[in-house]
Every structure is written in structure tokens, then in C-alpha cells.
Design a protein around this motif. Structure first.
Motif, mmCIF file in Angstrom:
data_model
loop_
_atom_site.group_PDB
_atom_site.id
_atom_site.type_symbol
_atom_site.label_atom_id
_atom_site.label_comp_id
_atom_site.label_asym_id
_atom_site.label_seq_id
_atom_site.Cartn_x
_atom_site.Cartn_y
_atom_site.Cartn_z
ATOM 1 N N ASP A 291 -1.337 -9.200 3.330
ATOM 2 C CA ASP A 291 -0.974 -8.557 2.063
ATOM 3 C C ASP A 291 0.396 -8.984 1.560
ATOM 4 O OD1 ASP A 291 -3.218 -7.171 2.856
ATOM 5 O OD2 ASP A 291 -2.449 -5.209 2.291
ATOM 6 N N HIS B 68 -7.930 -6.356 -2.020
ATOM 7 C CA HIS B 68 -7.407 -7.617 -1.464
ATOM 8 C C HIS B 68 -8.115 -8.863 -2.005
ATOM 9 C CE1 HIS B 68 -6.850 -4.336 1.534
ATOM 10 N NE2 HIS B 68 -5.642 -4.850 1.645
ATOM 11 N N VAL C 98 -9.249 0.194 4.841
ATOM 12 C CA VAL C 98 -8.878 -0.745 3.782
ATOM 13 C C VAL C 98 -7.425 -0.601 3.343
ATOM 14 C CG1 VAL C 98 -9.474 0.521 1.691
ATOM 15 C CG2 VAL C 98 -9.969 -1.916 1.844
ATOM 16 N N HIS D 148 0.833 -1.213 0.000
ATOM 17 C CA HIS D 148 0.000 0.000 0.000
ATOM 18 C C HIS D 148 0.862 1.255 0.000
ATOM 19 C CE1 HIS D 148 -3.928 -1.834 0.781
ATOM 20 N NE2 HIS D 148 -3.407 -2.567 1.744
ATOM 21 N N HIS E 129 -6.008 -3.952 9.702
ATOM 22 C CA HIS E 129 -6.573 -3.238 8.546
ATOM 23 C C HIS E 129 -7.501 -4.151 7.761
ATOM 24 C CE1 HIS E 129 -3.796 -4.956 5.555
ATOM 25 N NE2 HIS E 129 -4.308 -4.189 4.614
#
Ligand SMILES: [Zn+2]
Length: 314
Positions: free
Chosen positions: A282, A141, A227, A64, A207
Motif C-alpha cells: 500500500d 487496492h 482488506v 488505511h 492483509h
């Protein structure tokens, strides 16, 4: 003057020399760049020995908020194929493609996946702590639903075939074998969720990385951070979550490999919920860690969820 025999020998040697670079070229691997570790794993699974994969955001890295390095620009410039997630996950990618003068084909792995809306509290029209309106932003995601991972694999297979048609049979065979493993994985996750009592299928993560997992598998995750990891959770959001954990007796909170553990530790301490362990949302772990591949990551996460949520109150 060389005699006839010497001449033939010379010609033969010349032919061998001329053929050498051709043989070397045939063995050259297809240079592929993957934006983050999960895509790197997918490309390695399907491309195997025909590809050389460079992953930009590596194990435990946060895609991110990534800052590309000069080495990344060099990899981009040499890549024949660049695989990205899309859904605005890699906000830094467009600039990197331009600044590195990348000439490879860009394949968007989420092509064909219907993006899910953001979790309820971030729905369009509602402004976040910084006054940003997230209208029109999709949840990136998508890999957290194995059915979507199968679409990623089909897209990567097709992109590899387009970039390296000579490898078509290899890419197709590898994809078919891997898709069967993903079907088995999907079944394992569903079976594990079914073993968790219905009223305990709720938890906290830092998150909102599990929106697709929630919808596909039915464990509900609430996150104070939203997010993206870009925005810090506000004190108001954290207070609201702590009250919610207490009121709804949410059994566990989970640490994520890509986020700072402080927030989750605070929520656990102030709400009395237990820390259910570390999950990988992630990014993969190092190869030697518990989530070195996508399949290992999904298995590790569901085992953590089942361990913390599966049993009734102690
Ligand atoms: Zn995320």
C-alpha cells in the motif's frame, strides 16, 4: 524634467519591472496534493517539472489508518489539484477536505475502474470480528493490477490538463511514455508468474492487499487481517490460516511494509512456512529503498514472489 532619452530608458525599465511578476507566474509550478505515495509517484511521472507534489501518506505509511497533520491541512488549502484513490481507501479525506477549506479540484484516480468484490471471507452479509457487515465495501487496492494503473495514469493526465491547460502537450507526452513502460511491466509480471510452477502460486500476506493482483496474475494470497489494516486479526483467523498453510503446504508467507511483522512471523513459526521476504503493498519505500517508485515496487514484489515460490521444495 528628464530629457527624451532618459524618459525612454525609464519607460523601458518600468516595462521590465512590470513584466517580471508575469514571468515568475509562468514558471510557478502547479501545486498538487496526492493522498499517498503511489499516487505521488504517478503525478510526478506525468507532471514532471510543471508540478509541485505534496504526498500526505509518505513512504511505508499506512493510508488505511492515517491521521492528517496541520501541515497536511495547509498543503490541501494551497492545492489546485487533489488526487485521491477512492474506493473508500482514504476514509479520513472527506473530513480533511472540509476542515482545510480546500478549493482545488478533487480527482479520483480509480474513476472508470470496476471495483472488485472483497475476498471470499469478507463477502457482504458476513460480519467481521467486530460485528461489522462489510456489505457494499469495495476492495481499494486497484493499483496492484497494472492494467488499472494505466487507468490511474489516464485520469491523472486528464486532471492535470484540466488544471493546467498550458501543459497539455507535456502531460500527454509524459503519459504516453509512461503507459508504454507500464505495458512492459505487465508483460514482465506475467512472464515471472508463468515461471512459478502452477501448484506453488499460493502464499500468505498479512492483509488482503493483493485481490486485484490475484485476479490479474494468478498468484493466490490469503491474509489473516482482512482488506483493511484497521481491524486486528482474531486468534481464530490466525489459527485457521496456520492450519490452512500446513494442510495445503503453502510455500511462503510475506511481510508487508505497512503492517506489523509479528503476525506473519508467528504464522511462519507455527506453520513451518518460510518467510519469503518483504513486499510493498500500500506504500512505496523511501526513494533510496527497493520500491521507491510504482514500477520498482511491482518489480520488487514479483521478484520476491518468484524467489520464494519459483523453485520446488528444497
Ligand atoms: Zn491495504
Amino acid at each position: 524634467m528628464p530629457n527624451r532619452r532618459e524618459l525612454v530608458a525609464c519607460l523601458a525599465a518600468g516595462l521590465i519591472l512590470a513584466a517580471a511578476p508575469l514571468a515568475a507566474r509562468a514558471q510557478e509550478k502547479l501545486p498538487v496534493v496526492a493522498s499517498f505515495s503511489i499516487l505521488g509517484d504517478f503525478v510526478r511521472e506525468i507532471g514532471a517539472e510543471r508540478v509541485s507534489v505534496t504526498t500526505l501518506v509518505g513512504p511505508n505509511g499506512d493510508a488505511h489508518v492515517y491521521s492528517p497533520t496541520p501541515a497536511d491541512a495547509k498543503s490541501m488549502a494551497g492545492a489546485k489539484l487533489i488526487v485521491v484513490n477512492g474506493f473508500k481507501f482514504e476514509g479520513w479525506m472527506t473530513r480533511l477536505i472540509k476542515s482545510s477549506a480546500a478549493k482545488g479540484t478533487v480527482a479520483v484516480a480509480t474513476t472508470g475502474i470496476t471495483p472488485q468484490a472483497l475476498p471470499a471471507e469478507e463477502e457482504p452479509g458476513k460480519k467481521d470480528a467486530h460485528g461489522h457487515d462489510h456489505a457494499g465495501r469495495e476492495d481499494p487496492h486497484a493499483w496492484q493490477n497494472v492494467a488499472n494503473a494505466k487507468i490511474y495514469i489516464a485520469n491523472i493526465r486528464d486532471a492535470l490538463i484540466a488544471a493546467d491547460p498550458a501543459g497539455k502537450a507535456v502531460y500527454e507526452a509524459n503519459a504516453t511514455a509512461y503507459l508504454a513502460k507500464l505495458d512492459a511491466l505487465d508483460g514482465e509480471i506475467k512472464a515471472a508468474v508463468a515461471r512459478i510452477p502452477a501448484d506453488r502460486r499460493r502464499a500468505i500476506t498479512s492483509h488482503d492487499a493483493f485481490g486485484y493482483f490475484i485476479k490479474a496474475y494468478g498468484i493466490d494470497f490469503i491474509a489473516p487481517q482482512g482488506v483493511s489494516t484497521e481491524a486486528e486479526a482474531s486468534a481464530k483467523d490466525v489459527g485457521r490460516i496456520i492450519r490452512q498453510v500446513k494442510a495445503e503446504k503453502i510455500p511462503a508467507v510475506f511481510l508487508e511494509n505497512v503492517t506489523n511483522p509479528r503476525l506473519i512471523e508467528q504464522i511462519a513459526k507455527e506453520s513451518g512456512a518460510r518467510i519469503g521476504g518483504r513486499v510493498y503493498s500500500d506504500a512505496l519505500s523511501e526513494a533510496s529503498g527497493p520500491a521507491g517508485t510504482y514500477i520498482a515496487m511491482m518489480k520488487h514484489n514479483i521478484s520476491q514472489f518468484e524467489k520464494a515460490l519459483g523453485a520446488g521444495p528444497a
